[in-house]
Design an enzyme around this catalytic site. Structure first.
Site, PDB file in Angstrom:
ATOM      1  N   ALA A 141       0.813  -1.219   0.000  1.00 40.45           N
ATOM      2  CA  ALA A 141       0.000   0.000   0.000  1.00 40.45           C
ATOM      3  C   ALA A 141       0.843   1.264   0.000  1.00 40.45           C
ATOM      4  O   ALA A 141       0.326   2.356   0.226  1.00 40.45           O
ATOM      5  CB  ALA A 141      -0.936  -0.002   1.204  1.00 40.45           C
ATOM      6  N   HIS A 193       9.120  -4.986   2.241  1.00 38.79           N
ATOM      7  CA  HIS A 193       8.710  -4.509   0.921  1.00 38.79           C
ATOM      8  C   HIS A 193       9.779  -4.898  -0.098  1.00 38.79           C
ATOM      9  O   HIS A 193      10.358  -4.043  -0.772  1.00 38.79           O
ATOM     10  CB  HIS A 193       8.474  -2.993   0.942  1.00 38.79           C
ATOM     11  CG  HIS A 193       7.231  -2.606   1.690  1.00 38.79           C
ATOM     12  ND1 HIS A 193       5.982  -2.596   1.096  1.00 38.79           N
ATOM     13  CD2 HIS A 193       7.030  -2.246   2.984  1.00 38.79           C
ATOM     14  CE1 HIS A 193       5.075  -2.237   1.992  1.00 38.79           C
ATOM     15  NE2 HIS A 193       5.689  -2.031   3.147  1.00 38.79           N
ATOM     16  N   ARG A 225      11.667 -24.674  -2.935  1.00 38.45           N
ATOM     17  CA  ARG A 225      12.890 -24.559  -3.748  1.00 38.45           C
ATOM     18  C   ARG A 225      13.397 -23.125  -3.828  1.00 38.45           C
ATOM     19  O   ARG A 225      14.535 -22.898  -4.253  1.00 38.45           O
ATOM     20  CB  ARG A 225      12.634 -25.115  -5.160  1.00 38.45           C
ATOM     21  CG  ARG A 225      12.620 -26.639  -5.207  1.00 38.45           C
ATOM     22  CD  ARG A 225      12.621 -27.166  -6.634  1.00 38.45           C
ATOM     23  NE  ARG A 225      11.365 -26.889  -7.303  1.00 38.45           N
ATOM     24  CZ  ARG A 225      10.298 -27.695  -7.254  1.00 38.45           C
ATOM     25  NH1 ARG A 225      10.336 -28.807  -6.551  1.00 38.45           N
ATOM     26  NH2 ARG A 225       9.192 -27.366  -7.897  1.00 38.45           N
ATOM     27  N   ASP A 269       0.608  -1.537  12.538  1.00 43.21           N
ATOM     28  CA  ASP A 269       0.594  -0.973  11.177  1.00 43.21           C
ATOM     29  C   ASP A 269      -0.691  -0.168  10.989  1.00 43.21           C
ATOM     30  O   ASP A 269      -1.279  -0.163   9.914  1.00 43.21           O
ATOM     31  CB  ASP A 269       0.718  -2.087  10.129  1.00 43.21           C
ATOM     32  CG  ASP A 269       1.138  -1.568   8.754  1.00 43.21           C
ATOM     33  OD1 ASP A 269       1.463  -0.367   8.636  1.00 43.21           O
ATOM     34  OD2 ASP A 269       1.110  -2.356   7.794  1.00 43.21           O
ATOM     35  N   ALA A 303      -4.270  -2.168   3.231  1.00 45.24           N
ATOM     36  CA  ALA A 303      -3.501  -0.926   3.364  1.00 45.24           C
ATOM     37  C   ALA A 303      -3.385  -0.562   4.828  1.00 45.24           C
ATOM     38  O   ALA A 303      -4.087   0.310   5.338  1.00 45.24           O
ATOM     39  CB  ALA A 303      -4.184   0.193   2.579  1.00 45.24           C
ATOM     40  N   GLY A 304      -2.494  -1.244   5.530  1.00 45.08           N
ATOM     41  CA  GLY A 304      -2.390  -1.039   6.951  1.00 45.08           C
ATOM     42  C   GLY A 304      -3.599  -1.631   7.654  1.00 45.08           C
ATOM     43  O   GLY A 304      -4.319  -2.460   7.093  1.00 45.08           O
TER      44      GLY A 304
END
Length: 377
Positions: A141, A193, A225, A269, A303-304
């Protein structure tokens, strides 16, 4: 805030376990003494006595009460006030990926608040710079202003308000090469991120990165993997954030992380929508919508959150099944340990009087920040 409190009675969580007794505070707002009789954790909620825990520490807070940290002005004060009413006694004000001018304005506004305790508010310990040194491919976001890390920018912002924590993607530009120097200068670095590989995550930790930003979210996933950044965290990390709102991460994934990462700790967050009714709010340069208990961009991306730390504690205990002492460490002590704070996140002689008092349902009854009671309404 009201006058300093002098004593609190109840089931008190000390570093060695619960005692039924009295916590005494000195005139400076620090803990002078704790006395009492040891009590088993399992018995604490069965009694009618108050439950006394360390105040919550949130290292990832974007907003609350309709205010976003990136607004500047007195936004951070409103945010710290809202979260104090939910038991957060100290926090890191967290920025968004943004143009330089936006970051300058936010940091200039936060500087004075980081220097002194405001009445009825959580102590703002400094800033979590979440980006802009992240991957354009894992913005989540975050607005699209990602760029490689810059020492000049970090030093200039740090002069305005103290940066305590920096999130970066180690695979971006020259970011990896800067980690060791950032750590040497006293900055905490964590990875997030990021599209980085397992190998890049391990290499970054060898250079001094110590944490992971909202584990599982906005990072390369675990595959047998290609273990990815999640694999690096599960295999090697001592510390990592997780958002326990039960939307960002499945409870089973949280249990996996609890078994793998010794000091997994909780963050909210939280966004400006925390503590507010459903509707549209700001998150940096984004408009986000609160509905059905979450916050999303127009395309549905999380978004948070609207999580508070008292709800995080209840989720850990009542949904995930952690015992109360373990849950408390994950909303207080381990975050303090990650930041190197020995006088917060624990109830012990000499520590700050950052305290929450709860009833058997884990509903807040009182909050003290450095010995001062916070108005809860």
């Amino acid at each position: 805030m009201t006058a300093l409190q002098s004593r609190i009675e109840g089931h008190i969580l000390t570093p060695t376990g619960f005692v039924l007794g009295v916590l005494t505070l000195d005139a400076q707002g620090r803990i002078a003494d704790i006395s009492g009789t040891p009590v088993a954790t399992a018995a604490v909620r069965d009694s009618g006595a108050p439950i006394v825990l360390p105040g919550f520490i949130d290292l990832h807070v974007h907003g609350g009460a309709g205010h976003d940290i990136m607004e500047g002005g007195d936004a951070a004060l409103h945010v710290a006030t809202l979260h104090a009413r939910h038991g957060t006694t100290s926090l890191l004000a967290t920025t968004m990926t943004a143009p330089q001018s936006d970051l300058d304005a936010a940091f200039a506004a936060m500087g004075p608040l980081c220097k002194q305790r405001a009445p009825n508010a959580a102590r703002v310990l400094g800033v979590h710079l979440e980006g802009p040194y992240i991957s354009e491919a894992r913005l989540g976001a975050q607005p699209p202003f990602a760029r490689p890390a810059s020492f000049d920018e970090i030093h200039r912002l740090h002069a305005m308000a103290p940066i305590r924590l920096i999130t970066l993607a180690p695979e971006v530009g020259g970011n990896h090469a800067l980690i060791a120097q950032l750590v040497a200068e006293g900055f905490k670095v964590q990875l997030g991120h990021t599209t980085g590989s397992y190998e890049q995550g391990v290499a970054a930790m060898r250079c001094g990165a110590t944490g992971f930003t909202h584990l599982f979210n906005a990072m390369s996933a675990l595959h047998h993997r290609e273990p990815g950044m999640v694999g690096a965290a599960l295999a090697h990390a001592e510390f990592a954030e997780v958002i326990p709102d039960l939307l960002h991460v499945h409870p089973g994934a949280i249990h996996t992380a609890l078994r793998a990462i010794p000091k997994l700790y909780c963050v909210t967050d939280s966004t400006s929508a925390a503590g507010m009714p459903d509707g549209d709010y700001k998150l940096g340069r984004h408009t986000v919508t609160k509905c059905m208990g979450g916050v999303r961009l127009a395309d549905g991306t999380l978004a948070g959150s609207v999580l508070s730390m008292d709800q995080a504690l209840r989720n850990l205990v009542d949904t995930l099944g952690l015992d109360l002492a373990d849950a408390s460490r994950r909303v207080s002590t381990y975050a303090a340990d990650h930041m190197g704070l020995q006088d917060r996140g624990r109830l012990a002689a000499g520590a700050w009087g950052d305290v929450v008092v709860l009833n058997r349902d884990l509903a807040l009854q009182a909050v003290l920040v450095e010995g001062h009671a916070v108005r809860l309404n």
